[in-house]
Design an enzyme around this catalytic site. Structure first.
Site, PDB file in Angstrom:
ATOM      1  N   ASP A 111       0.859  -1.188   0.000  1.00 19.08           N
ATOM      2  CA  ASP A 111       0.000   0.000   0.000  1.00 19.08           C
ATOM      3  C   ASP A 111       0.896   1.238   0.000  1.00 19.08           C
ATOM      4  O   ASP A 111       1.626   1.484   0.974  1.00 19.08           O
ATOM      5  CB  ASP A 111      -0.867  -0.042   1.279  1.00 19.08           C
ATOM      6  CG  ASP A 111      -1.797   1.156   1.391  1.00 19.08           C
ATOM      7  OD1 ASP A 111      -1.604   2.146   0.644  1.00 19.08           O
ATOM      8  OD2 ASP A 111      -2.713   1.110   2.214  1.00 19.08           O
ATOM      9  N   ALA A 142      -1.331  10.002 -12.340  1.00 19.89           N
ATOM     10  CA  ALA A 142      -2.635   9.853 -12.984  1.00 19.89           C
ATOM     11  C   ALA A 142      -3.594  10.824 -12.333  1.00 19.89           C
ATOM     12  O   ALA A 142      -4.124  10.570 -11.247  1.00 19.89           O
ATOM     13  CB  ALA A 142      -3.134   8.423 -12.803  1.00 19.89           C
ATOM     14  N   TYR A 180     -12.200  11.935  -3.714  1.00 15.24           N
ATOM     15  CA  TYR A 180     -11.396  11.603  -4.898  1.00 15.24           C
ATOM     16  C   TYR A 180     -10.886  12.887  -5.554  1.00 15.24           C
ATOM     17  O   TYR A 180      -9.691  13.047  -5.815  1.00 15.24           O
ATOM     18  CB  TYR A 180     -12.265  10.815  -5.866  1.00 15.24           C
ATOM     19  CG  TYR A 180     -11.557  10.327  -7.108  1.00 15.24           C
ATOM     20  CD1 TYR A 180     -10.571   9.352  -7.030  1.00 15.24           C
ATOM     21  CD2 TYR A 180     -11.901  10.819  -8.376  1.00 15.24           C
ATOM     22  CE1 TYR A 180      -9.939   8.881  -8.176  1.00 15.24           C
ATOM     23  CE2 TYR A 180     -11.280  10.356  -9.519  1.00 15.24           C
ATOM     24  CZ  TYR A 180     -10.298   9.388  -9.418  1.00 15.24           C
ATOM     25  OH  TYR A 180      -9.671   8.924 -10.550  1.00 15.24           O
ATOM     26  N   ARG A 200     -19.261   1.745 -12.568  1.00 11.21           N
ATOM     27  CA  ARG A 200     -19.201   2.737 -13.638  1.00 11.21           C
ATOM     28  C   ARG A 200     -20.178   2.367 -14.742  1.00 11.21           C
ATOM     29  O   ARG A 200     -20.591   1.222 -14.886  1.00 11.21           O
ATOM     30  CB  ARG A 200     -17.778   2.895 -14.143  1.00 11.21           C
ATOM     31  CG  ARG A 200     -17.004   3.746 -13.165  1.00 11.21           C
ATOM     32  CD  ARG A 200     -15.675   4.109 -13.677  1.00 11.21           C
ATOM     33  NE  ARG A 200     -14.724   3.052 -13.411  1.00 11.21           N
ATOM     34  CZ  ARG A 200     -13.417   3.211 -13.538  1.00 11.21           C
ATOM     35  NH1 ARG A 200     -12.931   4.352 -13.926  1.00 11.21           N
ATOM     36  NH2 ARG A 200     -12.599   2.220 -13.286  1.00 11.21           N
TER      37      ARG A 200
HETATM   38  N1  UDP Z   1     -24.599   6.243 -14.668  1.00  9.82           N
HETATM   39  C1  UDP Z   1     -25.852   5.776 -15.034  1.00  9.82           C
HETATM   40  N2  UDP Z   1     -26.203   4.516 -14.691  1.00  9.82           N
HETATM   41  C2  UDP Z   1     -25.400   3.661 -14.016  1.00  9.82           C
HETATM   42  C3  UDP Z   1     -24.107   4.114 -13.658  1.00  9.82           C
HETATM   43  C4  UDP Z   1     -23.735   5.429 -13.994  1.00  9.82           C
HETATM   44  O1  UDP Z   1     -26.644   6.504 -15.649  1.00  9.82           O
HETATM   45  O2  UDP Z   1     -25.819   2.526 -13.736  1.00  9.82           O
HETATM   46  C5  UDP Z   1     -24.229   7.606 -15.044  1.00  9.82           C
HETATM   47  C6  UDP Z   1     -23.620   8.443 -13.907  1.00  9.82           C
HETATM   48  O3  UDP Z   1     -24.654   9.048 -13.146  1.00  9.82           O
HETATM   49  C7  UDP Z   1     -22.800   9.432 -14.695  1.00  9.82           C
HETATM   50  C8  UDP Z   1     -22.349   8.648 -15.932  1.00  9.82           C
HETATM   51  O4  UDP Z   1     -23.209   7.528 -16.022  1.00  9.82           O
HETATM   52  O5  UDP Z   1     -23.594  10.510 -15.127  1.00  9.82           O
HETATM   53  C9  UDP Z   1     -20.927   8.146 -15.837  1.00  9.82           C
HETATM   54  O6  UDP Z   1     -20.782   7.517 -14.598  1.00  9.82           O
HETATM   55  P1  UDP Z   1     -19.476   6.760 -14.163  1.00  9.82           P
HETATM   56  O7  UDP Z   1     -19.679   6.286 -12.758  1.00  9.82           O
HETATM   57  O8  UDP Z   1     -19.146   5.739 -15.182  1.00  9.82           O
HETATM   58  O9  UDP Z   1     -18.294   7.817 -14.225  1.00  9.82           O
HETATM   59  P2  UDP Z   1     -18.160   9.367 -13.834  1.00  9.82           P
HETATM   60  O10 UDP Z   1     -17.825   9.994 -15.116  1.00  9.82           O
HETATM   61  O11 UDP Z   1     -19.449   9.913 -13.281  1.00  9.82           O
HETATM   62  O12 UDP Z   1     -17.074   9.378 -12.833  1.00  9.82           O
END
Ligand code: UDP
Length: 326
Positions: free
Chosen positions: A59, A117, A148, A189
């Site tokens: 870690d 990153a 984050y 995601r």
């Molecule tokens: N999102 C969605 N349905 C899901 C998961 C995510 O509509 O089941 C939407 C989320 O609210 C965001 C977008 O998809 O607007 C991308 O989300 P993600 O978590 O992939 O990444 P972010 O760019 O938000 O960090």
């Protein structure tokens, strides 16, 4: 002549493992490091047999020691999806802050070049569109994403301080939404969620009214951009992403078409502080790195879907999946 040695943190994760592959392919010796909280050894299992590959289970928010020379450090360790950093907020803050500090110290001691990153999340819910590197962002420090976003903002500030104060060679990549094989099906995601839902025969959950936008970059394009940035002489942040922007509702339609799923799209509440729009301005990457994404979404999605389909059935049933909008 001995080949150069690169330390990659977060090596068992999605991006880290693809970077390990690339640096091995380019003839580097790779020291991979991961605490395996969100990463998985299966992503790098194929590299263990190579003499030029070694792995440390560690870690990086604790003191980091690696014997021998190191020429480059790529710091990719961090939970990187909203459900992960909601589950482990303190670790998220620590790996971006303490972890970065430890690695900068190591880079200084080894006279290594360090690339961090960073992320489009430093722009928060952006009021400038598309996002250029000189935009300072719109982040809620005490919201659910703050752990984050602020860790990454601190990480950039700390890295610049080592650059200006200690003369350390540093590079900062701001990564926009990236996808491809080795994403975790249950990382919450949008892409793995939609593909997982399609494969399990569930409806696809678009959050809000689905009008928020994202711009998805295929992982090989991202890795190429990072590789070029590392070997450039530019110390300030550079956006790497694919500017092809799409609404989440359209994206769900694309996944339904790709998978031939019969289900429908259902709408669920939008998580707090969810950015309404996101698209990288990549003028800097074009000019400085002669880099542009090459893989279009249709091709990238097909490769990624084939990867998820090839996983054993049991992986399709997320064990500890919690939706982060509830
Ligand atoms: N999102 C969605 N349905 C899901 C998961 C995510 O509509 O089941 C939407 C989320 O609210 C965001 C977008 O998809 O607007 C991308 O989300 P993600 O978590 O992939 O990444 P972010 O760019 O938000 O960090």
């Amino acid at each position: 002549m001995k080949s150069k040695r690169v330390l990659i943190t977060g090596a068992a994760g999605f991006l880290g493992s693809h970077l390990c592959d690339r640096f091995i392919k380019e003839g580097f010796r790779v020291v991979a490091m991961d605490n395996l909280i969100t990463g998985s050894l299966t992503n790098i299992e194929h590299l263990f047999k190579l003499e030029q590959f070694e792995f440390y289970h560690h870690d990086v928010s604790k003191f980091v020691h690696v014997p021998g020379e190191i020429d480059y450090i790529l710091h990719f360790a961090s939970p990187a999806s909203p459900i992960d950093y909601l589950k482990i907020p303190i670790q998220t803050l620590k790996v971006g802050s303490l972890g970065t500090h430890n690695l900068l110290g190591l880079a200084k001691a080894k006279k290594a070049r360090m690339l961090i990153a960073s992320t489009s999340e430093v722009y928060g819910d952006p009021t400038v569109h598309p996002q250029t590197e000189d935009y300072w962002g719109n982040v809620n420090p005490v919201g659910p994403r703050g752990v984050y976003d602020e860790a990454k903002r601190f990480q950039e500030a700390m890295t610049m301080a080592y650059h200006t104060f200690h003369g350390l060679e540093t590079r900062i990549v701001r990564i926009f939404n990236t996808y491809g094989p080795r994403m975790r099906l249950n990382d919450g995601r949008v892409l793995p969620t939609f593909i997982g839902q399609a494969l399990r025969g569930e409806d696809l959950t678009a959050y809000g009214d689905g009008s928020q936008t994202r711009s998805f970059c295929y992982v090989d394009d991202l890795v190429e951009g990072i590789y070029r940035l590392l070997f450039s002489d530019y110390a300030y942040p550079v956006n790497i992403g694919n500017p092809d922007e799409i609404t989440i509702a359209q994206f769900a339609e694309e996944i339904i078409k790709l998978t031939g799923a019969k289900q429908k799209i259902i709408f669920e509440p939008l998580p707090q502080d969810d950015p309404k729009q996101r698209r990288p301005d990549i003028s800097k990457a074009i000019e400085l790195l002669d880099w542009q994404p090459k893989v279009n979404r249709a091709d990238g999605l097909k490769i990624t879907y084939d990867y998820f389909k090839s996983l054993p059935d049991k992986e399709l049933k997320p064990k500890d999946f919690v939706s982060y909008n509830k």
